[in-house]
Design a protein around this motif. Sequence first.
Motif, mmCIF file in Angstrom:
data_model
loop_
_atom_site.group_PDB
_atom_site.id
_atom_site.type_symbol
_atom_site.label_atom_id
_atom_site.label_comp_id
_atom_site.label_asym_id
_atom_site.label_seq_id
_atom_site.Cartn_x
_atom_site.Cartn_y
_atom_site.Cartn_z
ATOM 1 N N GLU A 78 1.786 68.019 6.081
ATOM 2 C CA GLU A 78 2.012 66.825 6.544
ATOM 3 C C GLU A 78 3.419 66.360 6.197
ATOM 4 N N PRO A 79 4.147 65.780 6.952
ATOM 5 C CA PRO A 79 5.663 65.349 6.536
ATOM 6 C C PRO A 79 5.668 64.456 5.366
ATOM 7 N N PRO A 80 6.835 64.154 4.661
ATOM 8 C CA PRO A 80 6.524 63.189 3.527
ATOM 9 C C PRO A 80 6.432 61.807 4.169
ATOM 10 N N ALA A 81 5.520 61.171 3.216
ATOM 11 C CA ALA A 81 5.133 59.846 3.560
ATOM 12 C C ALA A 81 5.758 58.778 2.486
ATOM 13 N N PRO A 82 5.662 57.496 2.961
ATOM 14 C CA PRO A 82 6.020 56.690 1.912
ATOM 15 C C PRO A 82 5.507 56.734 0.577
ATOM 16 N N ALA A 83 6.206 55.761 -0.210
ATOM 17 C CA ALA A 83 5.616 56.005 -1.617
ATOM 18 C C ALA A 83 4.180 55.631 -1.849
ATOM 19 N N PRO A 84 3.405 56.558 -2.328
ATOM 20 C CA PRO A 84 2.104 56.339 -2.154
ATOM 21 C C PRO A 84 1.355 55.325 -3.066
ATOM 22 N N THR A 85 0.129 54.853 -2.536
ATOM 23 C CA THR A 85 -0.537 53.934 -3.050
ATOM 24 C C THR A 85 -1.640 54.462 -4.035
ATOM 25 N N SER A 86 -2.538 53.728 -4.716
ATOM 26 C CA SER A 86 -3.282 54.369 -5.792
ATOM 27 C C SER A 86 -4.359 55.279 -4.913
ATOM 28 N N THR A 87 -4.639 55.103 -3.731
ATOM 29 C CA THR A 87 -5.596 55.778 -2.841
ATOM 30 C C THR A 87 -5.069 56.821 -2.355
ATOM 31 N N PHE A 111 -4.416 58.719 -15.699
ATOM 32 C CA PHE A 111 -3.040 57.959 -15.826
ATOM 33 C C PHE A 111 -2.637 57.511 -14.470
ATOM 34 N N SER A 112 -3.012 58.151 -13.475
ATOM 35 C CA SER A 112 -2.634 57.668 -12.021
ATOM 36 C C SER A 112 -3.159 56.213 -11.889
ATOM 37 N N GLU A 113 -4.466 55.824 -12.156
ATOM 38 C CA GLU A 113 -5.048 54.914 -12.013
ATOM 39 C C GLU A 113 -4.680 53.803 -12.985
ATOM 40 N N MET A 114 -4.006 54.084 -14.218
ATOM 41 C CA MET A 114 -3.301 52.979 -15.008
ATOM 42 C C MET A 114 -2.123 52.497 -14.541
ATOM 43 N N LEU A 115 -1.297 53.564 -13.777
ATOM 44 C CA LEU A 115 -0.172 53.147 -12.980
ATOM 45 C C LEU A 115 -0.516 52.059 -11.771
ATOM 46 N N ALA A 116 -1.546 52.365 -11.128
ATOM 47 C CA ALA A 116 -1.959 51.613 -10.168
ATOM 48 C C ALA A 116 -2.209 50.164 -10.538
ATOM 49 N N GLU A 117 -2.988 49.875 -11.793
ATOM 50 C CA GLU A 117 -3.429 48.634 -12.418
ATOM 51 C C GLU A 117 -2.037 48.004 -12.764
#
Length: 307
Positions: free
Chosen positions: A213-222, A301-307
């Motif tokens: 897949e082509p580069p996407a916008p900055a990812p969300t937590s999901t 760690f990724s979930e901590m960043l999302a919160e």
Amino acid sequence: MVDVSSLRGGFSPRLDGISASHTRLLGELTDVVPPIVVQRSSLRVVDGMHRLRAARARGDRRVPVVYFDGSDADAFVAAVQLNIAHGLPLSTRDRLTAAERILASHSQWSDRRIASVCGVAAKTVAALRRRSTDNSHQLNVRIGRDGRRHPVSAEAGRRLAEQIVRREPGVSLREIARRAGISVGTAFDVRRKALGEASAPAVEVTAAETAPEPPAPAPTSTDRLPATAADLKAVIRPRLERLVQDPSLRYTDHGKALLRLLTATLTFIAQSADAAGTVPAHCHEPLRAVAQACAGGWHQFSEMLAE
């Protein structure tokens, strides 16, 4: 530390036995030598017979050991690998005999995998396999250095893929490839011929099912970013490069430590298939548990960043 009297030989690939001159050389060393590798269940030496003989000659009562947990067949594989990697070189006769023995005990391994263990050419192992009268050596699927199963001939996989296509015309190329044990490109060719799609442009199919897949916008937590080599290069690497240039990370101790961890992790992911192929069978389960724990830590760690 183990009593030298309790250790015995049994797995050495050296047909000519112990070298007296090499034993004397080791006996004169004053530096600390590597521990002897010993099969835990039998106390037989996997690697280090010269070191053991030198220790006995010096009058040492105890020697440092590292335990090996595995079958006799896996212990011999480890013995060959360790003797190839260091110490007194194995002779050509030693290597060929070791290749024959491993071919008998690990016939499911590919020629290249056995060759990499014994320090011989893959075509040499192939010749030994052809000369063998043991039918178990002639398998249609073999396990390569990457730890994956690979068909010796794609013909059987193509026939299975054709059956899948005719039975389930709507199944994806990736699913056909996975179930038939063939590449996505081979699956596309089989489906094109089976369904009479010779006139269909290949780009329309491969763009949707084989290209990253082509580069996407900055990812969300999901967001879930796949970790294939293509995705690492096209999607994740550009994001990492932007992070490396960010002064808030680049010029702080915590930031630099985090960037080093990220870089090392992504480098390992790109080489994980090769790394998995070099891991002895007896280490698979503990390494799998450690890998899962590491993956869980990064997810937390990724979930901590999302919160």
